[in-house]
Write an enzyme that holds these catalytic residues in place. Structure first.
Site: not given
Length: 575
Positions: A390, A424, A426, A513
């Site tokens: 991120h 991931d 996200h 995740d």
């Protein structure tokens, strides 16, 4: 000391150097060999379809990258056999045990690929073969060596029929890899494949038919042991690779004890507890890198801020951004809590005394793993926290401070094109931002749709890059509920796009995740799903740097990580 590794192609400079040395060994050790056999080796590795065999080149090299010997195994995935085309040591190095080590590795590779047998040719050792005594003794020594592995010549067939009258023809030697008798019906297909592909243009159709038809009976017969006592040679277990594992030991100092902060040190411990007993990994110490490598990807102002803010924090205190200015970006305030908002994208990525040293150590691990892959390893794993995907060029957030995957990709891009595949839950907004206008790094992300998933402002399907980078960013946002089969459909689409880009390296931002029950996600992938995903990625056949990202359900982290790598090694055995 030397190691044996597989050379998949000549895309990397280290592999080109190894192939050039193999070509020289071919010229030195096989003076009667057609020039094209050596010259065409790079092309055969890049495009194996000409002979319809998959070439597997194994080289034994010392610490200075000198190739001491090599083996070239031709794999037929349809008939499940391997043909050992060459096994040779460099000039002056015969009898040093290199050939034995290489052949053991050939057997391991063949067993891992599910081969029924390894076939190859050896010149005859019979006194009546018409060869000189020194040559006959050399042939006898080779056949004695292979006999120690249970490999012996086929008898009772026309395979030894000479193409030219008066010239001795070679034995066809069969290594059953410790398995049972070989069916003649299967042997006929394998022999036909060898004669029609390996010796295309040399053996006439009539010769091929005569030799193939001579493999009669329910099973083939092998010559009784001539040099050793009969021994049962066990079939080798599937090859266990030794994957370099680079762990950020400084991750433990990055411990935010605030309620609800799930990016905790226990994550690394749970993954290691599952991986270390697997036998798949070997630990590799990270090498410290200068801070300038971070500033090649991130704005130096961000780097300076994180370094200074961490150093100025009192022990045990945590700083969270809470003011996010959108005007006057050049007039930076002095107050640390206000200044944080100039560089952070959220309110839950804190700065404390150890944020900077832990994040820098994670970068060191990622670059160490990248260096091993650039030197010829098929895969390396940087097990790091804090994560990185991120972190954009000018800002941090999402538990991430420096973008480990992007920094590794930037470093490798000097040696060839790079693809970053972010798995991931996200969106990998950091990689997208860093490489938004570049066409030498292809960024792909499979993630929860930003309409409901962090980071909310990036990851939409229409975001494709800009300028020179237009078309080199691919987002695959998925709905709130996703199971294994639906995820794999997106993964196959992503891998097809990566394959079309044809990168020299793959950076895999591995998030765990997407797992069922993860507190930051909504999907339901099981360990079996992670194994299947790993196999698909492994089948891509690209030198791969795996960089750990998210994954916060500590009960299943280790099982999912181990399943992924077991699947990856299964898939990567095809290249």
């Amino acid at each position: 000391m030397y190691r044996i590794r597989r050379v998949p192609d000549d895309a990397l400079s280290v592999n080109r150097a190894a192939i050039a040395q193999v070509q020289q060994i071919l010229r030195d050790q096989f003076p009667g060999l057609e020039k094209s056999e050596a010259e065409s080796l790079p092309e055969r590795l890049r495009d194996p379809f000409d002979l319809r065999f998959t070439p597997i080149l194994l080289v034994g090299e010392n610490q200075r990258r000198r190739v001491l010997g090599f083996a070239l195994l031709l794999h037929d995935p349809a008939l499940h056999f391997g043909y050992l085309d060459f096994l040779a040591s460099a000039s002056g190095l015969t009898g040093r045990g290199i050939g034995g080590s290489l052949y053991e590795r050939v057997r391991e590779e063949a067993a891992a690929l599910g081969c029924k047998a390894v076939l190859f040719e050896c010149h005859p050792d019979d006194p009546t073969s018409g060869q000189s005594e020194p040559v006959r003794r050399q042939n006898a020594a080779r056949l004695r060596f292979y006999e120690t592995f249970g490999a012996r010549p086929v008898t009772g067939t026309a395979y030894e029929t000479p193409l030219t009258p008066g010239q001795p023809a070679p034995h066809l030697v069969v290594d059953t890899l410790g398995g049972g008798p070989i069916e003649a019906r299967w042997a006929r297909k394998a022999v036909r494949a060898i004669l029609e592909r390996k010796y295309a243009g040399v053996c006439s159709p009539e010769y091929v038919e005569r030799v193939v038809a001579s493999f009669r009976g329910p099973t083939i017969s092998l010559r009784p042991p001539r040099y050793l006592k009969v021994q049962d040679t066990p079939r080798p277990s599937p090859v266990r690779w030794s994957i370099p594992l680079v762990v950020n030991e400084l991750h433990q100092i990055h411990h935010v004890r605030d309620r609800g902060y799930v990016e905790a040190p226990v994550r690394i411990g749970r993954i290691l507890a599952a991986l270390e007993p697997s036998g798949l990994f070997r630990r590799l110490e990270p090498k410290e890198q200068p801070i300038s490598v971070v500033e090649e990807v991130h704005d130096p102002r961000l780097v300076r801020y994180l370094r200074r803010a961490s150093a100025e924090m009192e022990e045990g205190r945590t700083l969270y951004p809470y003011v996010f200015p959108i005007r006057n970006p050049d007039r930076l305030p002095r107050e640390r809590s206000v200044l944080a908002g100039y560089f952070c994208i959220d309110t839950f990525t804190p700065i404390h005394r150890n944020s900077f040293p832990a994040a820098k150590a994670a970068v060191d691990c990622a670059l160490t793993a990248a260096a091993t892959v650039a030197e010829g390893e098929r895969v390396a794993y940087a097990l790091v926290r804090p994560p990185g995907h991120h972190a954009e060029r000018r800002c941090f957030g999402g538990f991430c401070y420096f973008n480990n995957a992007a920094i590794a990709a930037h470093r490798l891009s000097s040696q060839g094109k790079v693809a970053i595949l972010d798995l991931d839950y996200h969106h990998g907004n950091g990689q997208q931002d860093v490489f938004w206008e570049r066409n030498d790094v292809f960024t792909v992300s499979i993630h929860g749709d930003p309409r409901f998933a962090y980071p909310y402002f990036a990851g939409f399907a229409e975001e494709r890059g800009e300028g020179p980078g237009e078309g080199f960013n691919l987002n695959l946002p998925l709905p709130e509920s996703v199971d294994g089969p639906e995820y794999r459909r997106a993964l196959r689409r992503a891998l097809e796009a990566v394959a079309a880009f044809a990168p020299a390296f793959l950076i895999l931002a591995l998030g765990l995740d997407p797992a069922k029950g993860d507190p930051t996600g909504t999907w339901s992938l099981s360990p079996d799903d992670f194994r299947r995903n790993g196999r698909l990625v492994g089948e891509l056949g690209r030198p791969t740097v795996v960089v750990q990202e998210g994954g916060y359900r500590t009960r299943t982290l280790g099982a999912n990580a181990r399943a992924f790598f077991e699947g990856f090694t299964e898939g990567a055995r095809t290249w």
